[in-house]
Design an enzyme around this catalytic site. Sequence first.
Site, PDB file in Angstrom:
ATOM      1  N   HIS A  70      -2.296  -4.005   4.072  1.00 37.71           N
ATOM      2  CA  HIS A  70      -1.444  -3.401   3.045  1.00 37.71           C
ATOM      3  C   HIS A  70      -2.302  -2.464   2.195  1.00 37.71           C
ATOM      4  O   HIS A  70      -3.517  -2.645   2.072  1.00 37.71           O
ATOM      5  CB  HIS A  70      -0.849  -4.473   2.141  1.00 37.71           C
ATOM      6  CG  HIS A  70       0.226  -5.284   2.779  1.00 37.71           C
ATOM      7  ND1 HIS A  70       1.180  -5.951   2.051  1.00 37.71           N
ATOM      8  CD2 HIS A  70       0.512  -5.548   4.078  1.00 37.71           C
ATOM      9  CE1 HIS A  70       1.993  -6.581   2.857  1.00 37.71           C
ATOM     10  NE2 HIS A  70       1.610  -6.365   4.097  1.00 37.71           N
ATOM     11  N   GLU A  72      -2.726  -2.175  -0.989  1.00 39.18           N
ATOM     12  CA  GLU A  72      -3.503  -2.821  -2.047  1.00 39.18           C
ATOM     13  C   GLU A  72      -4.761  -3.478  -1.510  1.00 39.18           C
ATOM     14  O   GLU A  72      -5.832  -3.381  -2.104  1.00 39.18           O
ATOM     15  CB  GLU A  72      -2.673  -3.894  -2.762  1.00 39.18           C
ATOM     16  CG  GLU A  72      -1.427  -3.388  -3.417  1.00 39.18           C
ATOM     17  CD  GLU A  72      -0.184  -3.566  -2.544  1.00 39.18           C
ATOM     18  OE1 GLU A  72      -0.205  -3.135  -1.362  1.00 39.18           O
ATOM     19  OE2 GLU A  72       0.805  -4.116  -3.041  1.00 39.18           O
ATOM     20  N   CYS A 100       3.397  -7.658  -2.999  1.00 40.04           N
ATOM     21  CA  CYS A 100       3.945  -8.841  -2.341  1.00 40.04           C
ATOM     22  C   CYS A 100       3.082 -10.060  -2.710  1.00 40.04           C
ATOM     23  O   CYS A 100       2.029  -9.906  -3.337  1.00 40.04           O
ATOM     24  CB  CYS A 100       3.955  -8.629  -0.836  1.00 40.04           C
ATOM     25  SG  CYS A 100       2.308  -8.658  -0.074  1.00 40.04           S
ATOM     26  N   CYS A 103      -0.651  -9.644  -1.567  1.00 39.26           N
ATOM     27  CA  CYS A 103      -1.410  -8.677  -2.350  1.00 39.26           C
ATOM     28  C   CYS A 103      -1.615  -9.162  -3.774  1.00 39.26           C
ATOM     29  O   CYS A 103      -2.691  -8.972  -4.344  1.00 39.26           O
ATOM     30  CB  CYS A 103      -0.722  -7.318  -2.314  1.00 39.26           C
ATOM     31  SG  CYS A 103      -0.766  -6.591  -0.646  1.00 39.26           S
TER      32      CYS A 103
END
Length: 168
Positions: A70, A72, A100, A103
């Site tokens: 992801h 992040e 999410c 993260c």
Amino acid sequence: MDDLEDHFDADPASLPGGRPHERWMRFALEEARVAAAEDEVPVGAIVVAGGRVIGSGHNQREQLNDPTAHAEMIALTQAAATLGSWRLEGCVLYVTLEPCPMCAGGILQARVPTVVWGAADPKAGAVESLYRLFDDSRLNHRVEHVGGVLADECGRILTDFFRGKRST
């Protein structure tokens, strides 16, 4: 990250357009656009410390076949490498979509003090939408958070991406 390198050392007050959070979020949006161009879900993130970007990332799950890739997580990893420490104290993470649970957990583990996010994520958001991990008093770290920065623009890039997927 290289395409924006000239801006990374810039004082946010000297950058064109908007307040400082909006200025930095525009860098995260550039990362989201890179993700879209690579046919990845268009989410972008940057980590700022001392008035400069020290890490950036965009979603790369498809490209890397990695469920943890992801935006992040990639930006946090780059920032930690830049600082030579996993503790990202004194940093601000800007991300175009509400983090999410995975993260948010990475942000907590990295001791990031502040997160600024764009669009809410009603299906997986772990800051305000579904969960409130940063506000959980049982955890040993607190994260200040600001949501909704350039929310329309951040949401639009996602909406356009998924509309394009449905039409093909």
